[in-house]
Design a protein around this motif. Structure first.
Motif, PDB file in Angstrom:
ATOM      1  N   ARG A 122      -7.571  -6.947   5.013  1.00 43.61           N
ATOM      2  CA  ARG A 122      -6.592  -7.289   5.583  1.00 43.61           C
ATOM      3  C   ARG A 122      -5.913  -8.951   4.677  1.00 43.61           C
ATOM      4  N   PRO A 123      -6.237  -9.447   3.321  1.00 48.06           N
ATOM      5  CA  PRO A 123      -6.704 -11.252   3.095  1.00 48.06           C
ATOM      6  C   PRO A 123      -5.138 -11.043   3.970  1.00 48.06           C
ATOM      7  N   ASP A 124      -5.123 -13.127   4.210  1.00 47.41           N
ATOM      8  CA  ASP A 124      -4.419 -13.825   4.127  1.00 47.41           C
ATOM      9  C   ASP A 124      -2.929 -13.831   3.538  1.00 47.41           C
ATOM     10  N   ILE A 125      -3.557 -13.798   2.291  1.00 50.23           N
ATOM     11  CA  ILE A 125      -2.562 -13.611   1.753  1.00 50.23           C
ATOM     12  C   ILE A 125      -3.318 -13.121   0.120  1.00 50.23           C
ATOM     13  N   SER A 126      -2.788 -12.162  -0.639  1.00 51.52           N
ATOM     14  CA  SER A 126      -3.565 -11.218  -1.682  1.00 51.52           C
ATOM     15  C   SER A 126      -2.092 -11.661  -2.667  1.00 51.52           C
ATOM     16  N   LEU A 127      -2.404 -12.394  -3.547  1.00 44.84           N
ATOM     17  CA  LEU A 127      -2.112 -12.671  -5.282  1.00 44.84           C
ATOM     18  C   LEU A 127      -2.096 -11.762  -6.611  1.00 44.84           C
ATOM     19  N   PHE A 128      -0.735 -10.744  -6.723  1.00 41.64           N
ATOM     20  CA  PHE A 128      -0.633 -10.029  -7.385  1.00 41.64           C
ATOM     21  C   PHE A 128       0.061 -10.771  -9.174  1.00 41.64           C
ATOM     22  N   CYS A 129      -0.059 -10.347  -9.499  1.00 39.99           N
ATOM     23  CA  CYS A 129       0.868 -10.426 -10.936  1.00 39.99           C
ATOM     24  C   CYS A 129       1.469  -9.520 -10.793  1.00 39.99           C
ATOM     25  N   ARG A 130       1.898  -8.392 -10.615  1.00 43.20           N
ATOM     26  CA  ARG A 130       2.718  -7.505 -11.098  1.00 43.20           C
ATOM     27  C   ARG A 130       2.982  -7.140  -9.300  1.00 43.20           C
ATOM     28  N   GLU A 131       4.044  -6.633  -8.762  1.00 43.15           N
ATOM     29  CA  GLU A 131       4.253  -6.012  -7.783  1.00 43.15           C
ATOM     30  C   GLU A 131       3.663  -4.811  -7.698  1.00 43.15           C
ATOM     31  N   PRO A 132       2.654  -4.605  -6.774  1.00 46.20           N
ATOM     32  CA  PRO A 132       2.038  -2.807  -6.472  1.00 46.20           C
ATOM     33  C   PRO A 132       2.878  -2.069  -6.322  1.00 46.20           C
ATOM     34  N   ASP A 133       2.197  -1.096  -6.133  1.00 49.93           N
ATOM     35  CA  ASP A 133       3.128   0.250  -6.660  1.00 49.93           C
ATOM     36  C   ASP A 133       3.549   1.447  -4.752  1.00 49.93           C
ATOM     37  N   GLU A 134       2.646   0.983  -4.178  1.00 42.31           N
ATOM     38  CA  GLU A 134       2.445   1.102  -3.152  1.00 42.31           C
ATOM     39  C   GLU A 134       3.483   0.631  -2.170  1.00 42.31           C
ATOM     40  N   GLU A 135       4.819   0.847  -1.148  1.00 44.19           N
ATOM     41  CA  GLU A 135       4.897   0.840   0.103  1.00 44.19           C
ATOM     42  C   GLU A 135       5.165   0.630   1.317  1.00 44.19           C
ATOM     43  N   ASP A 136       3.553   1.947   1.854  1.00 46.27           N
ATOM     44  CA  ASP A 136       3.663   2.997   2.350  1.00 46.27           C
ATOM     45  C   ASP A 136       2.265   2.675   2.636  1.00 46.27           C
ATOM     46  N   ASP A 137       1.572   2.605   1.805  1.00 49.94           N
ATOM     47  CA  ASP A 137      -0.250   3.019   2.033  1.00 49.94           C
ATOM     48  C   ASP A 137      -0.691   1.578   1.762  1.00 49.94           C
ATOM     49  N   ALA A 138      -2.147   1.963   1.607  1.00 50.07           N
ATOM     50  CA  ALA A 138      -2.211   0.511   1.143  1.00 50.07           C
ATOM     51  C   ALA A 138      -2.832   0.775  -0.634  1.00 50.07           C
ATOM     52  N   VAL A 139      -2.839  -1.224  -0.777  1.00 52.21           N
ATOM     53  CA  VAL A 139      -2.122  -1.258  -1.982  1.00 52.21           C
ATOM     54  C   VAL A 139      -3.725  -0.818  -2.650  1.00 52.21           C
ATOM     55  N   GLN A 140      -3.570  -0.277  -3.762  1.00 52.05           N
ATOM     56  CA  GLN A 140      -5.004   0.089  -4.207  1.00 52.05           C
ATOM     57  C   GLN A 140      -4.899  -1.223  -5.912  1.00 52.05           C
ATOM     58  N   LEU A 141      -4.234  -1.551  -6.081  1.00 51.56           N
ATOM     59  CA  LEU A 141      -4.053  -2.456  -7.214  1.00 51.56           C
ATOM     60  C   LEU A 141      -5.000  -3.942  -6.329  1.00 51.56           C
ATOM     61  N   VAL A 142      -5.673  -4.395  -7.945  1.00 48.25           N
ATOM     62  CA  VAL A 142      -6.584  -5.683  -6.890  1.00 48.25           C
ATOM     63  C   VAL A 142      -6.229  -6.526  -6.965  1.00 48.25           C
ATOM     64  N   PRO A 143      -6.073  -7.187  -5.973  1.00 53.43           N
ATOM     65  CA  PRO A 143      -5.307  -8.922  -6.280  1.00 53.43           C
ATOM     66  C   PRO A 143      -5.991  -9.502  -7.241  1.00 53.43           C
ATOM     67  N   GLU A 144      -5.221 -10.414  -7.773  1.00 52.59           N
ATOM     68  CA  GLU A 144      -6.026 -11.902  -8.416  1.00 52.59           C
ATOM     69  C   GLU A 144      -6.765 -12.002  -7.868  1.00 52.59           C
ATOM     70  N   ALA A 145      -6.318 -12.679  -7.756  1.00 52.16           N
ATOM     71  CA  ALA A 145      -7.323 -13.566  -5.720  1.00 52.16           C
ATOM     72  C   ALA A 145      -6.058 -13.445  -4.728  1.00 52.16           C
ATOM     73  N   VAL A 146      -7.584 -14.199  -4.320  1.00 53.49           N
ATOM     74  CA  VAL A 146      -6.805 -13.905  -1.916  1.00 53.49           C
ATOM     75  C   VAL A 146      -7.097 -14.850  -1.829  1.00 53.49           C
ATOM     76  N   ILE A 147      -6.194 -15.387  -0.493  1.00 57.34           N
ATOM     77  CA  ILE A 147      -6.233 -16.708   0.609  1.00 57.34           C
ATOM     78  C   ILE A 147      -6.740 -16.131   1.777  1.00 57.34           C
ATOM     79  N   GLU A 148      -8.039 -16.767   2.366  1.00 58.86           N
ATOM     80  CA  GLU A 148      -8.059 -16.492   3.308  1.00 58.86           C
ATOM     81  C   GLU A 148      -8.081 -17.754   4.375  1.00 58.86           C
ATOM     82  N   ILE A 149      -7.239 -17.486   5.875  1.00 59.90           N
ATOM     83  CA  ILE A 149      -7.779 -18.677   6.973  1.00 59.90           C
ATOM     84  C   ILE A 149      -8.876 -18.995   7.675  1.00 59.90           C
TER      85      ILE A 149
END
Length: 123
Positions: A80-107
Protein backbone atom coordinates in the motif's frame (compact mmCIF):
# COMPACT_ATOMS: atom_id res chain seq x y z
CA UNK A 1 -3.17 -18.11 0.77
CA UNK A 2 -4.83 -16.79 -2.40
CA UNK A 3 -4.74 -13.11 -3.31
CA UNK A 4 -8.52 -12.87 -2.75
CA UNK A 5 -8.27 -14.31 0.79
CA UNK A 6 -5.23 -12.14 1.55
CA UNK A 7 -7.11 -9.05 0.39
CA UNK A 8 -10.06 -9.86 2.67
CA UNK A 9 -7.67 -10.33 5.61
CA UNK A 10 -5.94 -7.05 4.89
CA UNK A 11 -9.23 -5.17 4.71
CA UNK A 12 -10.44 -6.71 8.00
CA UNK A 13 -7.24 -5.56 9.69
CA UNK A 14 -7.88 -2.04 8.42
CA UNK A 15 -11.25 -2.04 10.18
CA UNK A 16 -9.26 -2.53 13.42
CA UNK A 17 -7.01 0.44 12.63
CA UNK A 18 -4.00 -1.54 11.36
CA UNK A 19 -2.57 -1.31 7.84
CA UNK A 20 -1.14 -4.61 6.69
CA UNK A 21 1.08 -5.38 3.72
CA UNK A 22 2.51 -8.68 2.57
CA UNK A 23 6.04 -8.39 1.21
CA UNK A 24 7.58 -11.54 -0.26
CA UNK A 25 5.28 -13.58 1.99
CA UNK A 26 6.17 -11.59 5.12
CA UNK A 27 3.27 -9.71 6.77
CA UNK A 28 4.16 -6.15 7.79
CA UNK A 29 1.98 -3.79 9.77
CA UNK A 30 1.81 -0.13 10.63
CA UNK A 31 -0.65 2.05 12.48
CA UNK A 32 -2.98 4.29 10.52
CA UNK A 33 -1.16 7.44 9.35
CA UNK A 34 -1.17 10.49 11.59
CA UNK A 35 -2.21 13.98 10.47
CA UNK A 36 1.35 15.07 9.57
CA UNK A 37 1.69 12.01 7.31
CA UNK A 38 -1.67 12.66 5.60
CA UNK A 39 -0.84 16.33 5.05
CA UNK A 40 2.46 15.39 3.39
CA UNK A 41 0.61 13.01 1.04
CA UNK A 42 -1.97 15.69 0.17
CA UNK A 43 0.75 18.31 -0.38
CA UNK A 44 2.67 16.04 -2.77
CA UNK A 45 -0.46 14.89 -4.65
CA UNK A 46 -1.49 18.52 -5.20
CA UNK A 47 1.71 19.09 -7.20
CA UNK A 48 1.42 16.07 -9.54
CA UNK A 49 0.54 17.03 -13.11
CA UNK A 50 0.05 14.96 -16.29
CA UNK A 51 2.96 14.86 -18.75
CA UNK A 52 2.55 16.87 -21.96
CA UNK A 53 1.20 14.90 -24.95
CA UNK A 54 3.69 12.80 -26.93
CA UNK A 55 3.67 15.17 -29.94
CA UNK A 56 4.87 18.09 -27.79
CA UNK A 57 7.95 16.31 -26.45
CA UNK A 58 6.26 14.64 -23.48
CA UNK A 59 5.42 11.06 -22.65
CA UNK A 60 1.65 11.46 -22.80
CA UNK A 61 1.25 9.84 -19.37
CA UNK A 62 -2.05 10.89 -17.79
CA UNK A 63 -0.36 10.64 -14.38
CA UNK A 64 -3.08 9.01 -12.30
CA UNK A 65 -2.12 9.17 -8.63
CA UNK A 66 -3.81 7.13 -5.93
CA UNK A 67 -3.14 7.23 -2.20
CA UNK A 68 -3.02 4.13 -0.03
CA UNK A 69 -4.46 1.60 -2.49
CA UNK A 70 -3.38 -2.03 -2.39
CA UNK A 71 -1.13 -2.94 -5.31
CA UNK A 72 -0.37 -6.57 -6.15
CA UNK A 73 3.21 -6.74 -7.43
CA UNK A 74 4.42 -9.50 -9.80
CA UNK A 75 6.09 -11.43 -6.94
CA UNK A 76 2.71 -11.66 -5.15
CA UNK A 77 3.50 -8.93 -2.63
CA UNK A 78 0.54 -6.76 -1.62
CA UNK A 79 1.73 -3.27 -0.76
CA UNK A 80 0.00 0.00 0.00
CA UNK A 81 2.29 2.80 -1.16
CA UNK A 82 1.45 6.22 0.20
CA UNK A 83 1.16 7.42 -3.40
CA UNK A 84 1.11 5.21 -6.51
CA UNK A 85 1.61 6.84 -9.91
CA UNK A 86 0.14 5.22 -13.02
CA UNK A 87 0.12 6.36 -16.65
CA UNK A 88 -3.48 5.15 -16.97
CA UNK A 89 -6.41 4.35 -14.70
CA UNK A 90 -6.14 0.88 -13.17
CA UNK A 91 -8.99 -1.47 -14.10
CA UNK A 92 -9.70 -2.63 -10.53
CA UNK A 93 -12.01 -0.62 -8.32
CA UNK A 94 -12.88 -3.12 -5.57
CA UNK A 95 -9.72 -5.28 -5.43
CA UNK A 96 -5.97 -4.84 -5.28
CA UNK A 97 -4.63 -3.06 -8.34
CA UNK A 98 -2.78 -5.47 -10.65
CA UNK A 99 -1.20 -2.73 -12.79
CA UNK A 100 2.36 -2.05 -11.62
CA UNK A 101 2.82 1.67 -10.87
CA UNK A 102 5.31 3.75 -12.85
CA UNK A 103 6.52 5.10 -9.50
CA UNK A 104 5.61 5.06 -5.81
CA UNK A 105 6.17 7.66 -3.13
CA UNK A 106 6.52 6.72 0.53
CA UNK A 107 6.42 9.20 3.38
CA UNK A 108 8.90 7.92 5.96
CA UNK A 109 7.20 7.82 9.34
CA UNK A 110 8.96 7.80 12.68
CA UNK A 111 9.21 4.24 13.96
CA UNK A 112 8.70 2.71 10.51
CA UNK A 113 12.00 3.72 8.91
CA UNK A 114 13.07 0.09 8.32
CA UNK A 115 9.82 -0.69 6.51
CA UNK A 116 10.10 2.37 4.26
CA UNK A 117 13.88 2.52 3.78
CA UNK A 118 15.07 -1.10 3.95
CA UNK A 119 12.18 -3.40 3.01
CA UNK A 120 10.31 -1.15 0.59
CA UNK A 121 12.97 0.21 -1.81
CA UNK A 122 13.06 -2.84 -4.16
CA UNK A 123 9.51 -1.91 -5.13
Amino acid sequence: MTAKIEMQTLLRAEELGVRLEIVRGLPLWEAQPVVRHQRAIDRIRSTIRPAPPVGSGGSGCSCVHLAGVYVCFPDGSLKRPDISLFCREPDEEDDAVQLVPEAVIEIVSRGFEAKDLEIGPPF
